[in-house]
Design an enzyme around this catalytic site. Structure first.
Site, PDB file in Angstrom:
ATOM      1  N   GLU A 185     -11.881   0.523  12.989  1.00 19.43           N
ATOM      2  CA  GLU A 185     -11.270  -0.711  13.483  1.00 19.43           C
ATOM      3  C   GLU A 185     -11.860  -1.141  14.824  1.00 19.43           C
ATOM      4  OE1 GLU A 185      -6.790  -0.736  11.808  1.00 19.43           O
ATOM      5  OE2 GLU A 185      -7.190   0.862  13.249  1.00 19.43           O
ATOM      6  N   GLY A 237       0.818  -1.198   0.000  1.00 22.09           N
ATOM      7  CA  GLY A 237       0.000   0.000   0.000  1.00 22.09           C
ATOM      8  C   GLY A 237       0.857   1.255   0.000  1.00 22.09           C
ATOM      9  N   ALA A 238       0.252   2.351  -0.410  1.00 21.30           N
ATOM     10  CA  ALA A 238       0.957   3.640  -0.392  1.00 21.30           C
ATOM     11  C   ALA A 238       0.022   4.699   0.165  1.00 21.30           C
ATOM     12  CB  ALA A 238       1.430   4.013  -1.797  1.00 21.30           C
ATOM     13  N   GLY A 239      -0.582   4.356   1.292  1.00 21.78           N
ATOM     14  CA  GLY A 239      -1.497   5.282   1.946  1.00 21.78           C
ATOM     15  C   GLY A 239      -0.777   6.241   2.866  1.00 21.78           C
ATOM     16  N   VAL A 245       0.205   6.135   6.010  1.00 22.37           N
ATOM     17  CA  VAL A 245       1.300   5.643   6.849  1.00 22.37           C
ATOM     18  C   VAL A 245       2.386   4.984   6.005  1.00 22.37           C
ATOM     19  CG1 VAL A 245       1.926   4.029   8.686  1.00 22.37           C
ATOM     20  CG2 VAL A 245      -0.153   5.388   8.891  1.00 22.37           C
ATOM     21  N   GLY A 246       2.013   3.975   5.237  1.00 19.90           N
ATOM     22  CA  GLY A 246       3.002   3.279   4.411  1.00 19.90           C
ATOM     23  C   GLY A 246       3.641   4.185   3.381  1.00 19.90           C
ATOM     24  N   ASN A 285      -2.133  -0.590  14.399  1.00 21.22           N
ATOM     25  CA  ASN A 285      -2.487  -0.418  15.801  1.00 21.22           C
ATOM     26  C   ASN A 285      -2.995  -1.734  16.369  1.00 21.22           C
ATOM     27  OD1 ASN A 285      -1.887   2.366  16.042  1.00 21.22           O
ATOM     28  ND2 ASN A 285      -3.851   2.901  15.108  1.00 21.22           N
ATOM     29  N   LYS A 339       1.127   1.119  23.590  1.00 24.45           N
ATOM     30  CA  LYS A 339       0.425   1.973  22.639  1.00 24.45           C
ATOM     31  C   LYS A 339      -1.034   1.545  22.504  1.00 24.45           C
ATOM     32  CE  LYS A 339       0.222   3.788  17.973  1.00 24.45           C
ATOM     33  NZ  LYS A 339       0.604   3.666  16.552  1.00 24.45           N
TER      34      LYS A 339
END
Length: 308
Positions: free
Chosen positions: A268, A7-9, A11-12, A102, A185
């Site tokens: 989520e 993916g290239a969202g 975060v990534g 997460n 976290k």
């Protein structure tokens, strides 16, 4: 090392982009639509730490490629099964898998798919989103990744990763206690997302209300009790640090889950609060406030589905 980012969202795309910017061999495994977008405009990062416009290596699922040395998973949990299926052909016997999701439940899915030996522990701290142009917008001082062996300590492979990441325009840190970092976290995220989605407000107005501190402390306490019953490496001292952090973060702060709800997007709930309630049932723990939080999230999901 050759790195595949699934993916290239927000975060990534950000962390993969910072590694690509450093000159590391990074490829992004993306959908056709995102591939066309990136081919046309490039991978664009707008950040307080400096902007970048990059021309990344791109591929879509099904294309042939040799196994990568590192595969980074950074999708939302509800996309993880698809991401695992897409990435599986590019993961070999010695591939290191670095998840930046997460929670904890995704570790079971990754272990089942690829074996415990391949999967590192990992997490990130960042506020980032995609704008309407598909650009990655990052606005806070935090752009941190922690990674390490789930069983702890330092190994040759994690030290090699540490060396590879040095000099990137983001903070990549090798942790010798990544499991504790991830559970810590998780405690913070589950509490923060729980109260902000329940009251549909940033943390400031929640704290300032007459019962705000009581509710926050009670939810954090329920979650801590569940985690400790499960044997998670969460001490009372660690939990107190998370409580203090919830007291000190900026009053305008919202959780990413709350922002997703405001946009009418998937959330989520099952991966975060739902997983904790499954553990609570397993150990016979009562968690009425966590149940209220989860019920609120499920009502949102039902209303969202009905509106589609």
């Amino acid at each position: 090392m050759r790195i595949l980012v699934v993916g290239a969202g927000a975060v990534g795309g950000y962390f993969g982009g910072r590694l690509l910017e450093k000159g590391i061999d990074v490829t992004f495994l993306v959908r056709e639509r995102r591939k066309r977008e990136l081919e046309e405009r490039g991978l664009v990062i707008r950040s307080v730490h400096g902007d970048a416009v990059l021309k990344p290596n791109l591929m879509v699922a099904g294309e042939r490629a040799e196994p990568f040395d590192v595969v980074i998973f950074s999708s939302k949990a509800y996309h993880l099964a698809g991401a695992i299926a897409d990435a599986a052909p590019y993961i070999g016997e010695t591939t290191m898998i670095l998840p930046l999701l997460n929670g904890i439940a995704h570790m079971d899915a990754l272990w089942e798919a690829f074996g415990r030996g391949n999967v590192l522990g990992g997490l990130c701290f960042i506020e980032t989103t995609l704008n309407e142009k598909g650009e990655i917008v990052q606005t806070s001082s935090s752009h941190d990744v922690r990674f390490g062996e789930w069983t702890g300590g330092r190994t040759e492979r994690t030290k090699a990763l540490e060396s590879l990441f040095v000099g990137a325009n983001a903070r990549f840190r090798l942790s010798e206690r990544i499991a504790a970092d991830m559970w810590n976290k998780y405690l913070f995220i589950a509490t923060m997302s729980g109260v902000t989605t329940l009251f549909r407000a940033p943390i400031g107005p929640i704290r300032s209300g007459e019962y705000g501190h009581v509710i926050i402390d009670r939810l954090l306490g329920e979650i801590k009790t569940i985690m400790q019953a499960h044997g998670a490496p969460i001490t009372d001292e660690m939990a107190e640090r998370q409580r203090v952090q919830l007291e000190q973060i900026a009053p305008t702060m919202k959780s990413s889950m709350q922002r997703d709800m405001e946009k009418g997007q998937l959330i989520e709930a099952d991966h975060l609060q739902g997983y904790l309630l499954l553990l609570a049932k397993r150990y016979g723990i009562q968690a009425p406030l966590l149940e209220t939080v989860y019920h609120n999230l499920k009502i949102y999901e039902a209303s969202r589905t009905a509106g589609e």
